[in-house]
Design a protein around this motif. Sequence first.
Motif, PDB file in Angstrom:
ATOM      1  N   MET A  49       3.478   9.246  -9.770  1.00 45.73           N
ATOM      2  CA  MET A  49       2.671   9.060  -8.569  1.00 45.73           C
ATOM      3  C   MET A  49       2.887  10.208  -7.586  1.00 45.73           C
ATOM      4  SD  MET A  49       0.973   6.238  -9.020  1.00 45.73           S
ATOM      5  CE  MET A  49       0.491   5.726  -7.361  1.00 45.73           C
ATOM      6  N   PRO A  50       2.024  10.333  -6.581  1.00 45.10           N
ATOM      7  CA  PRO A  50       2.168  11.441  -5.624  1.00 45.10           C
ATOM      8  C   PRO A  50       3.483  11.415  -4.861  1.00 45.10           C
ATOM      9  CG  PRO A  50      -0.012  10.440  -5.461  1.00 45.10           C
ATOM     10  CD  PRO A  50       0.789   9.560  -6.358  1.00 45.10           C
ATOM     11  N   TYR A  51       4.009  10.236  -4.594  1.00 49.51           N
ATOM     12  CA  TYR A  51       5.262  10.109  -3.846  1.00 49.51           C
ATOM     13  C   TYR A  51       6.354   9.594  -4.777  1.00 49.51           C
ATOM     14  CZ  TYR A  51       2.640  10.720   0.488  1.00 49.51           C
ATOM     15  OH  TYR A  51       1.858  11.225   1.492  1.00 49.51           O
ATOM     16  N   ARG A  52       7.543  10.151  -4.644  1.00 55.31           N
ATOM     17  CA  ARG A  52       8.665   9.726  -5.478  1.00 55.31           C
ATOM     18  C   ARG A  52       8.925   8.227  -5.329  1.00 55.31           C
ATOM     19  NH1 ARG A  52      11.401   9.852 -10.083  1.00 55.31           N
ATOM     20  NH2 ARG A  52      13.559   9.171  -9.810  1.00 55.31           N
ATOM     21  N   ALA A  53       8.830   7.713  -4.115  1.00 52.69           N
ATOM     22  CA  ALA A  53       9.077   6.283  -3.901  1.00 52.69           C
ATOM     23  C   ALA A  53       8.101   5.434  -4.711  1.00 52.69           C
ATOM     24  CB  ALA A  53       8.976   5.937  -2.415  1.00 52.69           C
ATOM     25  N   GLN A  54       6.872   5.889  -4.831  1.00 48.55           N
ATOM     26  CA  GLN A  54       5.886   5.146  -5.612  1.00 48.55           C
ATOM     27  C   GLN A  54       6.175   5.250  -7.107  1.00 48.55           C
ATOM     28  OE1 GLN A  54       2.249   6.946  -4.241  1.00 48.55           O
ATOM     29  NE2 GLN A  54       2.105   5.600  -2.448  1.00 48.55           N
ATOM     30  N   THR A  55       6.582   6.436  -7.563  1.00 46.57           N
ATOM     31  CA  THR A  55       6.951   6.592  -8.969  1.00 46.57           C
ATOM     32  C   THR A  55       8.075   5.629  -9.329  1.00 46.57           C
ATOM     33  OG1 THR A  55       6.264   8.906  -9.023  1.00 46.57           O
ATOM     34  CG2 THR A  55       7.864   8.213 -10.680  1.00 46.57           C
ATOM     35  N   VAL A  56       9.078   5.529  -8.456  1.00 47.17           N
ATOM     36  CA  VAL A  56      10.202   4.622  -8.713  1.00 47.17           C
ATOM     37  C   VAL A  56       9.750   3.167  -8.600  1.00 47.17           C
ATOM     38  CG1 VAL A  56      12.466   3.887  -7.881  1.00 47.17           C
ATOM     39  CG2 VAL A  56      11.921   6.317  -8.006  1.00 47.17           C
ATOM     40  N   ALA A  57       8.861   2.874  -7.658  1.00 50.30           N
ATOM     41  CA  ALA A  57       8.355   1.505  -7.525  1.00 50.30           C
ATOM     42  C   ALA A  57       7.666   1.052  -8.804  1.00 50.30           C
ATOM     43  CB  ALA A  57       7.396   1.414  -6.338  1.00 50.30           C
ATOM     44  N   SER A  75       0.824  -1.210   0.000  1.00 52.69           N
ATOM     45  CA  SER A  75       0.000   0.000   0.000  1.00 52.69           C
ATOM     46  C   SER A  75       0.855   1.255   0.000  1.00 52.69           C
ATOM     47  CB  SER A  75      -0.952  -0.007   1.206  1.00 52.69           C
ATOM     48  OG  SER A  75      -0.226   0.012   2.430  1.00 52.69           O
ATOM     49  N   HIS A  76       2.013   1.200   0.651  1.00 53.58           N
ATOM     50  CA  HIS A  76       2.898   2.359   0.637  1.00 53.58           C
ATOM     51  C   HIS A  76       3.685   2.444  -0.667  1.00 53.58           C
ATOM     52  CE1 HIS A  76       2.101   2.265   5.020  1.00 53.58           C
ATOM     53  NE2 HIS A  76       2.276   3.564   4.919  1.00 53.58           N
ATOM     54  N   ALA A  77       4.083   1.296  -1.205  1.00 52.48           N
ATOM     55  CA  ALA A  77       4.889   1.300  -2.432  1.00 52.48           C
ATOM     56  C   ALA A  77       4.067   1.642  -3.666  1.00 52.48           C
ATOM     57  CB  ALA A  77       5.567  -0.057  -2.617  1.00 52.48           C
ATOM     58  N   TYR A  78       2.788   1.238  -3.694  1.00 58.17           N
ATOM     59  CA  TYR A  78       2.003   1.354  -4.924  1.00 58.17           C
ATOM     60  C   TYR A  78       0.729   2.178  -4.773  1.00 58.17           C
ATOM     61  CZ  TYR A  78       5.181  -2.354  -6.333  1.00 58.17           C
ATOM     62  OH  TYR A  78       6.304  -3.087  -6.606  1.00 58.17           O
ATOM     63  N   GLY A  79       0.448   2.663  -3.574  1.00 56.43           N
ATOM     64  CA  GLY A  79      -0.711   3.520  -3.398  1.00 56.43           C
ATOM     65  C   GLY A  79      -2.023   2.763  -3.340  1.00 56.43           C
ATOM     66  N   ASP A  80      -3.104   3.468  -3.611  1.00 55.44           N
ATOM     67  CA  ASP A  80      -4.446   2.902  -3.439  1.00 55.44           C
ATOM     68  C   ASP A  80      -4.699   1.683  -4.324  1.00 55.44           C
ATOM     69  OD1 ASP A  80      -4.972   4.895  -1.624  1.00 55.44           O
ATOM     70  OD2 ASP A  80      -6.014   6.194  -3.059  1.00 55.44           O
ATOM     71  N   ASP A  81      -4.009   1.588  -5.442  1.00 61.49           N
ATOM     72  CA  ASP A  81      -4.243   0.487  -6.378  1.00 61.49           C
ATOM     73  C   ASP A  81      -3.275  -0.679  -6.160  1.00 61.49           C
ATOM     74  OD1 ASP A  81      -6.308   1.897  -7.598  1.00 61.49           O
ATOM     75  OD2 ASP A  81      -4.935   2.901  -8.981  1.00 61.49           O
ATOM     76  N   TRP A  82      -2.745  -0.818  -4.955  1.00 58.51           N
ATOM     77  CA  TRP A  82      -1.724  -1.825  -4.701  1.00 58.51           C
ATOM     78  C   TRP A  82      -2.204  -3.248  -4.943  1.00 58.51           C
ATOM     79  CZ3 TRP A  82      -2.377  -5.583  -0.925  1.00 58.51           C
ATOM     80  CH2 TRP A  82      -3.379  -5.355   0.045  1.00 58.51           C
TER      81      TRP A  82
END
Length: 668
Positions: free
Chosen positions: A567-575, A499-506
């Motif tokens: 994505m809203p968070y850089r970590a998610q964009t990289v994920a 959920s933290h790495a990929y957001g709501d659509d994890w």
Amino acid sequence: MLQIKKITAHPTVDFAAEELKKYMRMMMPECGEIFITREAGAKKGLRLGLMQDFGLDVSEAEDVELDDIVHVDVDDAGNGVLAGSNPRSVLFAVYRYLQENGCRWLFPGIDGEYIPMQDVHAVQYHKMADMRYRGQCNEGAEFQRDMMTAIDFTPKIGLNIFMMEFFNPKGYYDCYYDHKHNPAREAESITEQTALQWKRQCEAELSKRGLQFHDMGHGWCADPFGINSAVAWGSADGALPEESRQYMAEIGGVRGLFRDKPLGTNVCMSNPEARRIMANAVADYAEKHQNVDYLHVWLADYRNNHCECAECVKMTPSDWYVTVMNEVDEALTARGLDTRIVLISYVDTTWAPKQMKLRNPRRFTLMSAPISRDYTQPVQYPMPEKIELNEYKRNQNEGFRDVHQYIHHAKEWKKQCDAGMMLYEYHFYLHQYYDPGQMTFARQVYTDIVNYHKHGFQGLINDCSQRSFFPNGFPFYIYGQLQFDTSLSFEELREDYFSHAYGDDWRAVLAYLERIGKAVDPYFVQGKRSADPNVAKRYNPAKGEQMRAVRAINEDFAPFLASHRVMPYRAQTVAYKLLRYYAEYVQGITEPLILKAHGAGAEAKRAYEAFMAEFGRHECEIELWYDQHMCGQAWSFGVFNKPEANLPGGEVQTPADTDDGDITTANE
């Protein structure tokens, strides 16, 4: 105004305060400056220090230097205590406070940091780590920027140990800088001096964080006798000082280097002068390197390489090994050194000693290394009713496939020598690559840790690539979080990470990986689903047809990936970027596996090599998380270089793959 007050004067507490300030200012960009001061009697503000300095009870710890207790009690106004049983644990308390406030470290480096923008809230948390030893050892293809980020990442997920193997780790750096498995990159070799400087830089970063520094391992049968172990698993080109030949193990009537390899050569342990040289070398090193928390004194690598002389055959290698350890203890004691020593139950010393005991077991910790275990069989608790137990036969042994054989022998070692036990595991060495769907492997890491703990092991150090985060760091996240708290469930860890790495659509990402896992059976990849073992371990046309679904799975998933590029968070964009590369990787590795499944061994190897050469062009962009060298080692050593049938040509080149799972020669 938020204030950080350092109650305890210690460099690691200083670093913990700076980390707390940095991340709080990132979470609350308009909170203003956060002042850090040293104030032993402070009553307000965020107060950092040892639990003992706050008058907090630490009696649950057997040893406050080794056992990590984290205590956080902070209110909504930013007043309270962040404390630990030792300086390292104060840093853990800071990261726990931040984690409870929504921060996550998903993979190493700034791009792996998930830092929400929100006000901090009250946190009450108290926990002593369930496992004392929680760490990783350098392995694979390492480069220095990677090592710096790996060390920085280690305590953020609850790990407390970083091990640097060898006097000089040039062999591991060479795996990266020579780019053996990546023809897309030019070799850029480094010198022994550079590698040694970099090791010292790593040590300084470990010290800053208060992490346990575990040092050395193999090499004690080489360098003290004038043989340079910096060539690692390479050949010594016959460079054995003639005066040292008398101390080398005698095998087949000859004393010399085993396979001409320094790290593969044992010494004649019945020779008292050889033991004296080793013991003094250990004491010299310990005296000079007093920043080392645990000094690992291992024998040579490889199996079936112990001395066959008339004196050595009177006891097992493990009995002679304990004899050496007792003399190491004497040498250290004579110099007033309290250095902790790790001895290893590994290959020929897997079997417990029969005659000798450690005279000072408090100095020692036993490490069991199940190097040849079958990673399709997780650790069970309780032990299976039937375990095959073979007697030791000098230089005529095969590696154990059943992990419970290793567990049995480790417990026998403990009975004989009364030392604490930990594991030297290999989850993140080669085997992580054999499950393209990731979830079977992740669940095995989870199960192994929980059941190892039940068997009485005090923790794990994983011999692993520091770039084990492709397509994500979920299995490694389990590895860190679960050793600290073995009560965590697999499902809650998975939801937390995804959920933290990929957001709501994890859940869509999880569903994709599960579909890949069904299409590419990890048990087939590891040679457990052959339709005809007389043809090959990986001969199964039905599995080959099943894997053809990967292309359609990727096509179905492509629009989703495209819609999540930013994505809203850089970590998610990289994920998600890593996931896009991973879709290409899974498709590429599946094609040669399909050929393998249909018996086309030679064609599979050519297709694999072409794919790796092509995919290697991406390494520069994702190299902090993807290890091209170790990926290449896994597939070439473990799968595509195995002697298997080539049925389309009408000729069976050889019987089934004979690999016994032993990875001790993987780096040759």
